[in-house]
Motif scaffolding. Structure first.
Motif, PDB file in Angstrom:
ATOM      1  N   ILE A  40       0.840  -1.206   0.000  1.00  0.00           N
ATOM      2  CA  ILE A  40       0.000   0.000   0.000  1.00  0.00           C
ATOM      3  C   ILE A  40       0.875   1.255   0.000  1.00  0.00           C
ATOM      4  O   ILE A  40       0.643   2.197  -0.769  1.00  0.00           O
ATOM      5  N   PHE A  41       1.911   1.263   0.846  1.00  0.00           N
ATOM      6  CA  PHE A  41       2.781   2.429   0.923  1.00  0.00           C
ATOM      7  C   PHE A  41       3.540   2.628  -0.393  1.00  0.00           C
ATOM      8  O   PHE A  41       3.770   3.763  -0.824  1.00  0.00           O
ATOM      9  N   GLY A  42       3.930   1.523  -1.024  1.00  0.00           N
ATOM     10  CA  GLY A  42       4.603   1.606  -2.319  1.00  0.00           C
ATOM     11  C   GLY A  42       3.721   2.245  -3.373  1.00  0.00           C
ATOM     12  O   GLY A  42       4.189   3.038  -4.201  1.00  0.00           O
ATOM     13  N   GLN A  43       2.435   1.929  -3.344  1.00  0.00           N
ATOM     14  CA  GLN A  43       1.491   2.561  -4.269  1.00  0.00           C
ATOM     15  C   GLN A  43       1.381   4.067  -3.988  1.00  0.00           C
ATOM     16  O   GLN A  43       1.354   4.881  -4.912  1.00  0.00           O
ATOM     17  N   PHE A  44       1.327   4.421  -2.708  1.00  0.00           N
ATOM     18  CA  PHE A  44       1.265   5.833  -2.326  1.00  0.00           C
ATOM     19  C   PHE A  44       2.521   6.573  -2.766  1.00  0.00           C
ATOM     20  O   PHE A  44       2.465   7.703  -3.280  1.00  0.00           O
ATOM     21  N   ILE A 173       5.402  10.793   4.440  1.00  0.00           N
ATOM     22  CA  ILE A 173       6.383   9.855   3.885  1.00  0.00           C
ATOM     23  C   ILE A 173       7.516   9.582   4.860  1.00  0.00           C
ATOM     24  O   ILE A 173       7.835   8.412   5.140  1.00  0.00           O
ATOM     25  N   ILE A 174       8.139  10.636   5.393  1.00  0.00           N
ATOM     26  CA  ILE A 174       9.296  10.445   6.277  1.00  0.00           C
ATOM     27  C   ILE A 174       8.942   9.657   7.544  1.00  0.00           C
ATOM     28  O   ILE A 174       9.654   8.721   7.917  1.00  0.00           O
ATOM     29  N   PRO A 348       9.010   0.026  -6.379  1.00  0.00           N
ATOM     30  CA  PRO A 348       8.952   0.661  -5.051  1.00  0.00           C
ATOM     31  C   PRO A 348       9.878   0.005  -4.029  1.00  0.00           C
ATOM     32  O   PRO A 348      10.470   0.691  -3.197  1.00  0.00           O
ATOM     33  N   GLU A 349      10.017  -1.332  -4.085  1.00  0.00           N
ATOM     34  CA  GLU A 349      10.901  -2.031  -3.156  1.00  0.00           C
ATOM     35  C   GLU A 349      12.358  -1.644  -3.390  1.00  0.00           C
ATOM     36  O   GLU A 349      13.121  -1.435  -2.438  1.00  0.00           O
ATOM     37  N   GLN A 350      12.752  -1.548  -4.647  1.00  0.00           N
ATOM     38  CA  GLN A 350      14.125  -1.145  -4.960  1.00  0.00           C
ATOM     39  C   GLN A 350      14.367   0.305  -4.589  1.00  0.00           C
ATOM     40  O   GLN A 350      15.451   0.667  -4.127  1.00  0.00           O
ATOM     41  N   GLN A 351      13.348   1.152  -4.758  1.00  0.00           N
ATOM     42  CA  GLN A 351      13.461   2.546  -4.336  1.00  0.00           C
ATOM     43  C   GLN A 351      13.634   2.632  -2.821  1.00  0.00           C
ATOM     44  O   GLN A 351      14.424   3.445  -2.324  1.00  0.00           O
TER      45      GLN A 351
END
Length: 393
Positions: A40-44, A173-174, A348-351
């Motif tokens: 969910i956070f990756g989508q955001f 985000i932070i 998103p995981e790699q980011q």
């Protein structure tokens, strides 16, 4: 009792340690809880990246563009070229050294990849409002249009939009980033990837440290060569600024010290007072070097394209988008998410892995940035001669 606040770096390091420690303790059901949160956070995060670019890059270009005086153009050109050269040095060194460091790890990952993916319990799709590359092009067009068209209402609107984006980064985000990174390392430990990846990056960090010393040496060799002065003496005079940045991890907080030491190197007060605050915004040689090295490593680990043309495009764009970085928490890596996803194709995981690695080494990149600002000030003074400061054509 006083409320104890932890900085971002301690929280990220704690998240990494806990993720590794609990990854071998939690069962699959618990790990999937955090995989679901990460999904969910990756989508955001994907939704926010184009908005971050529009909100941060557009006002930055609008602020710089209109004051296109001679001294400004000289400083911006030197800062941009140096940031790009640092990225190229990082890529060249990584292409030479990293394959041997990554090779054995990539093989072990391939052998153990059968359980490398855990599915979330459910997913939420949050499509981005605009494509990342479209956001970049729009930002350049709007920023230059505002700068040269004198559109004060639009400048005010984008300035207010920047405040909204900065608050979203700071308040949403932070704070959630450590939990996201915890979930990444929890999953990697559960599937047996974490130790392999950390082993590689332990070696990469040593290379990055040596590289940032080399960058400072060549910057001050150029400055010393142009002014016929001892480059090591010039670099030594900047040591207080380096140590201050190492302790604060902030280019802005180090400006007074950088300014003082730059004038100690013989730069006039006018030129130093103009170039040092400006370079704190636009000169990101240490950050570009570090991001390029980490991105190249992940590309090699994941078997992603990492040819020179791909990274040439990435480095040239990275040097531009990082203009928007200072003043925003985790600014450099947040701005870098756009070219990481649009050009290198990072998930998103790699980011998230990039964010964790970058923040863990944040102070070294900042120290390299601000110390190099002193070299640029010396070069600008030499090129500008006795013409004085000109802020308009």
């Amino acid at each position: 009792m006083k409320h104890i606040k932890m900085g971002l770096l301690p929280r990220v390091l704690t998240a990494i340690v806990l993720g590794i420690a609990l990854g071998s303790v939690f069962n699959e059901a618990w790990v999937r809880v955090f995989v679901t949160f990460n999904s969910i956070f990756g989508q955001f995060l994907g939704f926010m990246i184009p908005l971050i670019i529009v909100g941060l890059v557009t006002p930055a270009i609008a602020d710089i563009g209109r004051n296109a005086g001679r001294l400004l153009l000289i400083t911006v050109a030197i800062a941009y070229v140096d940031t790009v050269l640092s990225g190229f040095l990082s890529y060249a060194t990584g292409s030479w050294l990293f394959p041997d460091m990554v090779g054995g790890v990539s093989e072990s990952q391939t052998q153990g990849s059968s359980q490398s993916t855990l599915a979330p319990y459910f997913t939420v799709t949050i499509p981005a409002m605009i494509d990342v590359m479209a956001a970049l092009v729009f930002s350049f067009m709007a920023g230059l249009g505002i700068a040269y068209g004198g559109h004060h209402a639009l400048k005010t609107a984008f300035g207010e939009f920047k405040d909204i984006i900065s608050k979203a980064i700071e308040k949403a985000i932070i704070p959630l980033l450590p939990l996201y990174i915890f979930g990444i390392f929890l999953q990697m430990t559960f599937t047996g990837e974490a130790f392999h990846i950390l082993k590689v990056f332990a070696q990469i960090i040593i290379v990055i440290f040596v590289l940032h010393v080399l960058i400072l040496v060549y910057q001050f060799c150029i400055a010393g060569g142009l002014t016929r002065r001892n480059p090591l003496r010039l670099l030594w005079n900047m040591l207080p600024a380096y140590l201050t940045a190492l302790g604060t991890s902030s280019s802005a907080a180090t400006i007074p010290v950088t300014l003082r030491q730059t004038m100690k190197n013989g730069v006039s007060e006018d030129v130093a007072g103009f170039t040092v605050p400006l370079c704190a915004t636009i000169h990101m040689s240490g950050s570009a070097m570090k991001i390029t090295a980490c991105a190249l490593t992940i590309c090699m680990l994941e078997g992603m394209p990492h040819t020179f043309p791909v990274f040439l495009h990435f480095i040239l764009m990275l040097a531009i988008v990082m203009v928007a970085a200072p003043g925003v928490p985790g600014g450099s890596i947040m701005a870098a998410l756009a070219p990481l996803s649009a050009i290198l194709g990072f998930t998103p995981e790699q980011q998230a892995l990039m964010i964790a690695l970058y923040i863990a080494m944040d102070s070294f990149g900042t120290a390299c940035n601000v110390t190099g600002d002193g070299a640029i000030a010396i070069i600008v003074e030499k090129i500008n001669g006795k013409k004085g400061i000109c802020t308009t054509d």
